[in-house]
Design a protein around this motif. Structure first.
Motif, PDB file in Angstrom:
ATOM      1  N   ILE A 113       0.867  -1.106  -0.001  1.00 35.94           N
ATOM      2  CA  ILE A 113       0.073  -0.068   0.023  1.00 35.94           C
ATOM      3  C   ILE A 113       0.913   1.218   0.063  1.00 35.94           C
ATOM      4  CG2 ILE A 113      -1.744   1.117   1.299  1.00 35.94           C
ATOM      5  CD1 ILE A 113      -2.467  -1.720   0.248  1.00 35.94           C
ATOM      6  N   ILE A 114       0.445   1.968  -1.032  1.00 38.06           N
ATOM      7  CA  ILE A 114       1.269   3.442  -0.736  1.00 38.06           C
ATOM      8  C   ILE A 114       0.242   4.494  -0.622  1.00 38.06           C
ATOM      9  CG2 ILE A 114       3.287   2.730  -2.145  1.00 38.06           C
ATOM     10  CD1 ILE A 114       2.304   4.036  -4.557  1.00 38.06           C
ATOM     11  N   GLY A 115       0.772   5.575   0.207  1.00 36.99           N
ATOM     12  CA  GLY A 115      -0.320   6.536   0.718  1.00 36.99           C
ATOM     13  C   GLY A 115      -0.271   6.765   2.192  1.00 36.99           C
ATOM     14  N   ASN A 116      -0.924   7.648   2.583  1.00 35.50           N
ATOM     15  CA  ASN A 116      -1.176   7.771   3.996  1.00 35.50           C
ATOM     16  C   ASN A 116      -2.036   7.055   4.778  1.00 35.50           C
ATOM     17  OD1 ASN A 116      -1.267   8.841   6.806  1.00 35.50           O
ATOM     18  ND2 ASN A 116      -1.438  11.047   5.948  1.00 35.50           N
ATOM     19  N   LYS A 117      -1.770   6.085   5.612  1.00 36.07           N
ATOM     20  CA  LYS A 117      -2.681   5.122   6.051  1.00 36.07           C
ATOM     21  C   LYS A 117      -3.166   5.487   7.382  1.00 36.07           C
ATOM     22  CE  LYS A 117       0.436   1.538   4.933  1.00 36.07           C
ATOM     23  NZ  LYS A 117       1.138   0.412   4.891  1.00 36.07           N
ATOM     24  N   LYS A 118      -2.293   6.499   7.991  1.00 35.78           N
ATOM     25  CA  LYS A 118      -2.808   6.911   9.222  1.00 35.78           C
ATOM     26  C   LYS A 118      -4.252   7.311   9.682  1.00 35.78           C
ATOM     27  CE  LYS A 118       1.633   8.880  10.642  1.00 35.78           C
ATOM     28  NZ  LYS A 118       2.359   9.968  10.191  1.00 35.78           N
ATOM     29  N   ILE A 119      -5.032   7.901   8.582  1.00 35.23           N
ATOM     30  CA  ILE A 119      -6.385   8.288   8.814  1.00 35.23           C
ATOM     31  C   ILE A 119      -7.394   7.169   8.540  1.00 35.23           C
ATOM     32  CG2 ILE A 119      -6.649   8.254   6.092  1.00 35.23           C
ATOM     33  CD1 ILE A 119      -7.923  11.363   6.498  1.00 35.23           C
ATOM     34  N   PHE A 120      -6.762   5.914   8.210  1.00 36.26           N
ATOM     35  CA  PHE A 120      -7.942   4.789   8.328  1.00 36.26           C
ATOM     36  C   PHE A 120      -8.210   4.115   9.383  1.00 36.26           C
ATOM     37  CE2 PHE A 120      -5.593   3.785   4.057  1.00 36.26           C
ATOM     38  CZ  PHE A 120      -6.389   4.848   3.296  1.00 36.26           C
ATOM     39  N   SER A 121      -9.472   3.684   9.449  1.00 35.88           N
ATOM     40  CA  SER A 121      -9.807   2.946  10.814  1.00 35.88           C
ATOM     41  C   SER A 121      -9.051   1.935  11.168  1.00 35.88           C
ATOM     42  CB  SER A 121     -11.275   2.430  10.472  1.00 35.88           C
ATOM     43  OG  SER A 121     -11.397   1.247   9.704  1.00 35.88           O
ATOM     44  N   GLU A 122      -9.041   1.468  12.446  1.00 41.48           N
ATOM     45  CA  GLU A 122      -8.261   0.350  12.873  1.00 41.48           C
ATOM     46  C   GLU A 122      -8.485  -0.992  12.206  1.00 41.48           C
ATOM     47  OE1 GLU A 122      -5.584   0.607  14.765  1.00 41.48           O
ATOM     48  OE2 GLU A 122      -5.969   2.615  14.858  1.00 41.48           O
ATOM     49  N   LYS A 123      -9.577  -1.210  11.949  1.00 42.39           N
ATOM     50  CA  LYS A 123     -10.080  -2.204  11.318  1.00 42.39           C
ATOM     51  C   LYS A 123      -9.488  -2.345   9.844  1.00 42.39           C
ATOM     52  CE  LYS A 123     -14.337  -4.760   9.521  1.00 42.39           C
ATOM     53  NZ  LYS A 123     -15.092  -4.362   8.680  1.00 42.39           N
ATOM     54  N   LEU A 124      -9.451  -1.179   9.018  1.00 42.49           N
ATOM     55  CA  LEU A 124      -8.915  -1.013   7.546  1.00 42.49           C
ATOM     56  C   LEU A 124      -7.345  -1.484   7.886  1.00 42.49           C
ATOM     57  CD1 LEU A 124      -9.367  -0.934   4.564  1.00 42.49           C
ATOM     58  CD2 LEU A 124      -9.458   1.568   4.830  1.00 42.49           C
ATOM     59  N   LYS A 125      -6.965  -0.540   8.629  1.00 41.99           N
ATOM     60  CA  LYS A 125      -5.491  -0.804   8.876  1.00 41.99           C
ATOM     61  C   LYS A 125      -5.032  -2.160   9.107  1.00 41.99           C
ATOM     62  CE  LYS A 125      -4.679   3.541  11.212  1.00 41.99           C
ATOM     63  NZ  LYS A 125      -4.404   4.277  12.595  1.00 41.99           N
ATOM     64  N   LYS A 126      -5.627  -2.704   9.743  1.00 48.43           N
ATOM     65  CA  LYS A 126      -5.235  -4.142  10.126  1.00 48.43           C
ATOM     66  C   LYS A 126      -5.701  -5.150   8.849  1.00 48.43           C
ATOM     67  CE  LYS A 126      -6.473  -7.565  13.505  1.00 48.43           C
ATOM     68  NZ  LYS A 126      -7.230  -7.982  14.603  1.00 48.43           N
ATOM     69  N   ILE A 127      -6.758  -4.982   8.119  1.00 50.30           N
ATOM     70  CA  ILE A 127      -6.784  -5.612   6.879  1.00 50.30           C
ATOM     71  C   ILE A 127      -5.528  -5.280   5.921  1.00 50.30           C
ATOM     72  CG2 ILE A 127      -8.434  -5.821   4.866  1.00 50.30           C
ATOM     73  CD1 ILE A 127     -10.724  -5.252   6.580  1.00 50.30           C
ATOM     74  N   LEU A 128      -5.401  -3.990   5.825  1.00 47.76           N
ATOM     75  CA  LEU A 128      -4.244  -3.766   4.691  1.00 47.76           C
ATOM     76  C   LEU A 128      -3.013  -4.353   5.289  1.00 47.76           C
ATOM     77  CD1 LEU A 128      -5.113   0.183   4.288  1.00 47.76           C
ATOM     78  CD2 LEU A 128      -5.448  -1.784   2.771  1.00 47.76           C
ATOM     79  N   LYS A 129      -2.598  -4.274   6.704  1.00 48.76           N
ATOM     80  CA  LYS A 129      -1.372  -4.691   7.074  1.00 48.76           C
ATOM     81  C   LYS A 129      -1.333  -6.093   6.853  1.00 48.76           C
ATOM     82  CE  LYS A 129       1.507  -3.831  11.093  1.00 48.76           C
ATOM     83  NZ  LYS A 129       1.585  -3.048  12.309  1.00 48.76           N
TER      84      LYS A 129
END
Ligand code: IPE
Ligand code: IPE
Ligand code: MG
Length: 225
Positions: free
Chosen positions: A95-111
């Motif tokens: 993933i490229i871009g600023n992930k900080k703004i995403f919900s914890e749920k989405l961050k987890k899925i992306l990670k």
């Protein structure tokens, strides 16, 4: 013959496609995802090593909330359903871009998707999410300040989200709009740019291969002769 290492795509025109079919913009986004799948398959087939897809810009937050929610729902479903296919196709996801703004749920899925695919050695897909070049440049500069790096081309490049990724050889923008919309402005300095009239859901494997063939006969100079 030019070898293609990296294709970047500004996938534009989903909303207009939806309207053209007398349906909603979101209907167009859903159809656009089918094009994404086809283009991924074709990129694998062509043995291209990097594919960068512009999926959501730092400016796209200006859109109606219902459209934003739908886009991220599509993304979640895609990652959920496609992860096994990505593994099977030996694809690595970044993933490229600023992930900080995403919900914890989405961050987890992306990670998790990045983690699961991290040792795959085939195609690398860079998914640009909440991505904007101006913000990427600031990110790079801040890192250079933090680590007391000299400001030069190498250090700026090495501190962008795209560190270790070669610059795109080809940039494609569908949707009949001839602009870059804050996408990879540093990295495309010498890319061959193809503006395509078709809306993203109408873009086919054949259109893609035509561009790839055209590219292979272009003489790239990089300022030389
Ligand atoms: C897709 O196309 C790009 C995304 C932001 C997902 P658009 O949604 O910009 O479609 P148009 O350009 O309005 O038709
Ligand atoms: C660029 O398309 C962003 C993505 C494809 C994700 P936009 O539709 O947001 O670009 P503009 O606003 O028409 O320049
Ligand atoms: Mg658009």
């Amino acid at each position: 013959m030019n070898k293609i290492n990296h294709v970047a795509i500004i996938m534009d025109g989903n909303g207009r496609w939806g309207y053209k079919k007398k349906k909603s913009r979101n209907y167009g986004h859903r159809e656009g995802l089918n094009t994404v799948k086809k283009i991924i398959d074709e990129t694998v087939k062509n043995k291209i090593h990097y594919l960068t897809l512009f999926a959501f810009s730092t400016e796209n937050w200006k859109r109606p909330k219902s459209e934003i929610t739908y886009l991220f729902k599509l993304l979640e479903n895609f990652l959920h359903k496609k992860i096994d296919d990505l593994m099977r196709q030996n694809i690595k996801l970044k993933i490229i871009g600023n992930k900080k703004i995403f919900s914890e749920k989405l961050k987890k899925i992306l990670k998790n998707s990045e983690k699961k695919t991290k040792n795959n050695s085939g195609l690398q897909i860079n998914l640009a999410l909440n991505y904007g070049f101006k913000e990427e440049l600031i990110y790079s500069i801040n890192k250079m300040i933090k680590y007391k790096k000299k400001i030069n081309v190498k250090n700026i490049t090495d501190n962008l989200y795209t560190q270790n990724i070669p610059d795109p050889d080809i940039l494609i923008r569908t949707g009949n709009t001839n602009r870059i919309s804050n996408f990879m402005l540093w990295q495309i300095a010498y890319s061959e740019i193809f503006f395509v009239k078709k809306l993203w859901p109408d873009f086919t494997k054949k259109d893609y291969n035509k561009i790839i063939n055209k590219y292979s006969s272009i003489k790239r100079n990089f300022g030389g002769l």
